[in-house]
Write a protein that holds these residues in place. Structure first.
Motif, PDB file in Angstrom:
ATOM      1  N   ILE A 153     -13.431  12.017   8.325  1.00 50.13           N
ATOM      2  CA  ILE A 153     -13.588  10.753   9.033  1.00 50.13           C
ATOM      3  C   ILE A 153     -14.671   9.910   8.366  1.00 50.13           C
ATOM      4  N   ASP A 154     -14.365   8.647   8.117  1.00 55.03           N
ATOM      5  CA  ASP A 154     -15.322   7.711   7.523  1.00 55.03           C
ATOM      6  C   ASP A 154     -16.609   7.705   8.353  1.00 55.03           C
ATOM      7  N   PRO A 155     -17.752   8.030   7.732  1.00 52.43           N
ATOM      8  CA  PRO A 155     -19.007   8.083   8.500  1.00 52.43           C
ATOM      9  C   PRO A 155     -19.561   6.707   8.852  1.00 52.43           C
ATOM     10  N   ASN A 159     -16.390   0.843  10.582  1.00 55.44           N
ATOM     11  CA  ASN A 159     -15.005   0.825  10.093  1.00 55.44           C
ATOM     12  C   ASN A 159     -14.036   1.491  11.068  1.00 55.44           C
ATOM     13  N   VAL A 160     -14.573   2.293  11.978  1.00 55.89           N
ATOM     14  CA  VAL A 160     -13.747   2.929  13.002  1.00 55.89           C
ATOM     15  C   VAL A 160     -13.767   2.109  14.289  1.00 55.89           C
ATOM     16  N   MET A 161     -14.935   1.535  14.608  1.00 54.17           N
ATOM     17  CA  MET A 161     -15.093   0.778  15.845  1.00 54.17           C
ATOM     18  C   MET A 161     -14.421  -0.590  15.783  1.00 54.17           C
ATOM     19  N   THR A 177      -9.953   5.043   6.707  1.00 55.70           N
ATOM     20  CA  THR A 177     -11.051   5.522   7.541  1.00 55.70           C
ATOM     21  C   THR A 177     -10.879   7.000   7.895  1.00 55.70           C
ATOM     22  N   LYS A 178      -9.704   7.552   7.602  1.00 56.62           N
ATOM     23  CA  LYS A 178      -9.449   8.968   7.800  1.00 56.62           C
ATOM     24  C   LYS A 178      -8.550   9.465   6.674  1.00 56.62           C
ATOM     25  N   PRO A 192     -19.383  16.672   1.183  1.00 56.98           N
ATOM     26  CA  PRO A 192     -20.774  16.461   1.607  1.00 56.98           C
ATOM     27  C   PRO A 192     -20.988  16.969   3.032  1.00 56.98           C
ATOM     28  N   ALA A 193     -22.112  17.627   3.266  1.00 61.17           N
ATOM     29  CA  ALA A 193     -22.360  18.228   4.574  1.00 61.17           C
ATOM     30  C   ALA A 193     -22.473  17.189   5.682  1.00 61.17           C
ATOM     31  N   TRP A 194     -22.792  15.945   5.320  1.00 60.35           N
ATOM     32  CA  TRP A 194     -22.935  14.904   6.340  1.00 60.35           C
ATOM     33  C   TRP A 194     -21.594  14.294   6.756  1.00 60.35           C
ATOM     34  N   LEU A 195     -20.523  14.656   6.076  1.00 60.38           N
ATOM     35  CA  LEU A 195     -19.216  14.055   6.339  1.00 60.38           C
ATOM     36  C   LEU A 195     -18.555  14.719   7.557  1.00 60.38           C
ATOM     37  N   TYR A 196     -18.232  13.908   8.559  1.00 60.02           N
ATOM     38  CA  TYR A 196     -17.569  14.443   9.742  1.00 60.02           C
ATOM     39  C   TYR A 196     -16.158  14.930   9.383  1.00 60.02           C
TER      40      TYR A 196
END
Length: 232
Positions: A153-155, A159-161, A177-178, A192-196
């Motif tokens: 999912i795009d962090p 872009n999601v909202m 965005t996905k 990357p660990a920060w990527l949902y």
């Protein structure tokens, strides 16, 4: 070290009065994937080890909540000698990433946690990221037909909202965005660990172990390479 100069790609504007316009994509989200060759016997051994871990676990609680129902082992399998082979394969992949990205040669990417997941038919895993790590990933051990994809999912929440509107079936990939990763046995993905990310529901028709999606998850961080210091 100064930031690199921006370089732009030229494209034709829709209005002749504007002449040429330019575009440059920056701050990419890198996702690596690969395939372990000759994995059939290797995966069968890992599958048996995972079920053994589940059997000896003091509890078999779901990983997140009753609606998810995915079992996870303790996160210390990277220290378990029985899982050393899979750890070594994954750290070899991480070493390739270090080289590709020109990381410091005095440091290396080391797995800091590793665990097994059993996702039976009807289960999945909710979206999460993994703070405190540099990279994360998974290795697919057993993938029954109907296994759900891993979704990234795009962090950038804007872009999601408040997403832009695009022509039907003509959305540029750079504007997604996905994105999804379809698992297959012997396949691994590192991100990357920060990527949902989340695991979609396992829709396998088989019940019991035959419908279980089994995979190994891990996190990695960058540490000082003692081997490099010794060599110098």
């Amino acid at each position: 070290m100064s930031a690199p100069e921006l370089k732009f790609e030229e494209f034709t504007a829709t209005s002749p009065s504007l002449g040429a316009m330019t575009r440059k994509n920056n701050f990419p989200t890198m996702i690596f994937q690969g395939q372990l060759e000759n994995h059939t016997e290797f995966n069968e051994n890992i599958r048996k080890l995972v079920y053994a871990e589940q059997k000896k676990a003091s509890t078999s609680k779901p990983a997140n909540d009753i609606e998810i129902m995915e079992w996870r082992s303790a996160k210390n399998l990277h220290r378990n000698s029985k899982f050393a082979a899979v750890r070594d394969h994954l750290e070899a992949a991480l070493a390739s990433i270090s080289s590709e990205l020109h990381y410091s040669k005095d440091h290396r990417l080391k797995i800091s946690s590793m665990w097994a997941n059993i996702s039976p038919s009807g289960s999945g895993a909710a979206a999460e990221c993994r703070p405190g790590n540099l990279w994360s990933g998974c290795y697919c051990v057993r993938v029954p037909k109907g296994t759900g994809s891993m979704k990234f999912i795009d962090p950038r929440t804007i872009n999601v909202m408040n997403p832009a509107k695009f022509e039907k079936d003509d959305k540029p990939r750079d504007c997604f965005t996905k994105v999804t990763f379809k698992p297959s046995e012997g396949h691994f993905v590192i991100f990357p660990a920060w990527l949902y990310h989340e695991v979609e529901t396992n829709m396998a028709k088989q019940s019991g172990p035959a419908g279980d999606y089994i995979y190994i998850s891990f996190n990695a961080t960058q540490v000082k390479d003692k081997r490099s210091s010794t060599a110098s």
